[in-house]
Design a protein around this motif. Structure first.
Motif, short mmCIF file in Angstrom:
data_model
loop_
_atom_site.label_atom_id
_atom_site.label_comp_id
_atom_site.label_asym_id
_atom_site.label_seq_id
_atom_site.Cartn_x
_atom_site.Cartn_y
_atom_site.Cartn_z
N PHE A 162 0.83 -1.20 0.00
CA PHE A 162 0.00 0.00 0.00
C PHE A 162 0.87 1.25 0.00
N ALA A 163 1.88 1.28 0.86
CA ALA A 163 2.79 2.43 0.94
C ALA A 163 3.57 2.58 -0.37
N ALA A 164 3.98 1.47 -0.96
CA ALA A 164 4.74 1.52 -2.21
C ALA A 164 3.87 2.04 -3.36
N ALA A 165 2.60 1.65 -3.36
CA ALA A 165 1.70 2.10 -4.43
C ALA A 165 1.50 3.61 -4.38
N ILE A 166 1.54 4.17 -3.18
CA ILE A 166 1.36 5.62 -3.02
C ILE A 166 2.64 6.39 -3.31
N TRP A 227 -5.63 6.34 -5.57
CA TRP A 227 -6.44 5.15 -5.87
C TRP A 227 -6.49 4.87 -7.37
N ALA A 228 -6.21 5.89 -8.17
CA ALA A 228 -6.27 5.74 -9.63
C ALA A 228 -4.96 5.21 -10.22
N LYS A 229 -3.92 5.09 -9.40
CA LYS A 229 -2.62 4.65 -9.89
C LYS A 229 -2.66 3.15 -10.23
N PRO A 230 -1.99 2.75 -11.32
CA PRO A 230 -1.93 1.33 -11.69
C PRO A 230 -1.36 0.46 -10.56
N ALA A 231 -0.38 0.98 -9.84
CA ALA A 231 0.22 0.22 -8.74
C ALA A 231 -0.82 -0.05 -7.64
N MET A 232 -1.70 0.92 -7.39
CA MET A 232 -2.73 0.74 -6.37
C MET A 232 -3.77 -0.28 -6.84
N ALA A 233 -4.10 -0.24 -8.12
CA ALA A 233 -5.05 -1.20 -8.67
C ALA A 233 -4.53 -2.63 -8.48
#
Length: 340
Positions: A162-166, A227-233
């Protein structure tokens, strides 16, 4: 000397009573229950055990709140434990030989021996720091000491992802990952030996609320854009996760956040082995759900976190036959993927 009739009756009654006690003691079976010691699961698991034993004198539950969830799952599958805290993400890793189960060659076979009873909301992933730490956003954890979760725990994987996606920051490379259990980590945070503490639980976490009485705290989360980032998806595709938010005001006036904190909500559950007798699990389910008001009285968050509407949320395990029997009696629609 011959006994009088009254003495005879009294002796017979005493013998019958003793036999009754002996039969009850002999019929009672102990079931081992492995629980995490942290917040929500500990509260739910201890209350579950209390309710089941209260209405089933023949069932005794021995609860052990030590160790970590992956070990509990393996021990249950191997017959060392009867009940454990299951989790969709944990079952996914175990079934696919991934993450903490990568070196367990027969993990998929062991996963097939496990069965679900119900799911519930374990809580919100809360990233907690002191307001004067200099950390105002998730990206500020760079170079800091962060507790993501115990070694080999699913929480560590989820929190790090989660932290990495952000932020794009990698655990262990861009910031120091603290290797402790939940209890020691909370104490270390209180002693300011940790900059950020992550705890997936329903707010307010008692230990953190206690710290907030005399310290200003900040809670880190995601933005709408994150939330729209590909990593978050990709992070959210993993089982057992939903998007939500909570109010930091639950921790009182020393929580400095002025907006709701957006984060991941994690779903876990109660699991057992497929070979535990159907009648036993049915009795556990009936006594627990028929007296769910006793569970809801434990904490303000309980009614929203655990109820029959949530029982199958994010479930990716097969249900135990005893649980299926109870849910069908209640008229619940059981997901097709949960039926063996």
């Amino acid at each position: 000397m011959r006994l009088t009739s009254s003495k005879t009756i009294g002796l017979a009654a005493a013998v019958a009573l003793a036999a009754s006690f002996a039969t009850t003691a002999q019929a009672q079976k102990t079931y081992k229950f492995a629980s995490l010691a942290m917040g929500t699961p500990f509260a739910i698991n201890t209350t579950f055990a209390k309710i089941v034993q209260k209405y089933n004198p023949d069932i005794k539950i021995q609860l052990n709140a030590t160790g970590i969830a992956p070990r509990h799952a393996l021990d249950t599958a191997n017959g060392k434990t009867d009940l454990f805290m299951a989790a969709p993400i944990l079952h996914f890793f175990m079934s696919k030989n991934l993450a903490m189960f990568k070196k367990v060659k027969n993990a998929p076979q062991l996963a097939n021996k496990l069965r679900a009873l119900f799911n519930y909301r374990i809580g919100f992933y809360q990233f907690i720091t002191y307001a004067d730490s200099g950390i105002k956003e998730m990206k500020d954890i760079k170079g800091k000491r962060v507790f993501l979760g115990p070694p080999a725990a699913a929480q560590r994987v989820v929190a790090g992802g989660f932290a990495a996606a952000i932020t794009g920051l990698k655990p262990g490379k861009d910031y120091k990952v603290i290797k402790l259990g939940f209890g020691p980590a909370t104490q270390a945070f209180q002693d300011r030996q940790i900059d950020v503490l992550v705890n997936a639980s329903n707010p307010p976490i008692p230990a953190i609320a206690q710290i907030a009485l005399t310290n200003k705290l900040r809670f880190l989360g995601a933005s709408d854009a994150d939330w729209a980032k590909p990593a978050m998806a990709k992070v959210m595709k993993a089982p057992g996760r939903t998007r939500s938010q909570y109010s930091a005001s639950l921790y009182g006036k020393n929580a400095v956040n002025t907006e709701p904190v957006q984060t991941i909500v994690a779903w876990v559950g109660l699991g057992t082995r497929a070979d535990v007798p159907e009648e036993v699990i049915y009795k556990m389910m009936k006594s627990f759900w028929d007296h769910i008001d006793e569970m809801h009285a434990v904490a303000p968050w309980a009614k929203d976190a655990i109820n029959l509407k949530n029982a199958f949320v994010k479930m990716n395990m097969k249900l135990h036959p005893g649980a299926i029997r109870y849910y069908r009696e209640r008229g619940l629609k059981i997901p097709a993927n949960a039926i063996p």
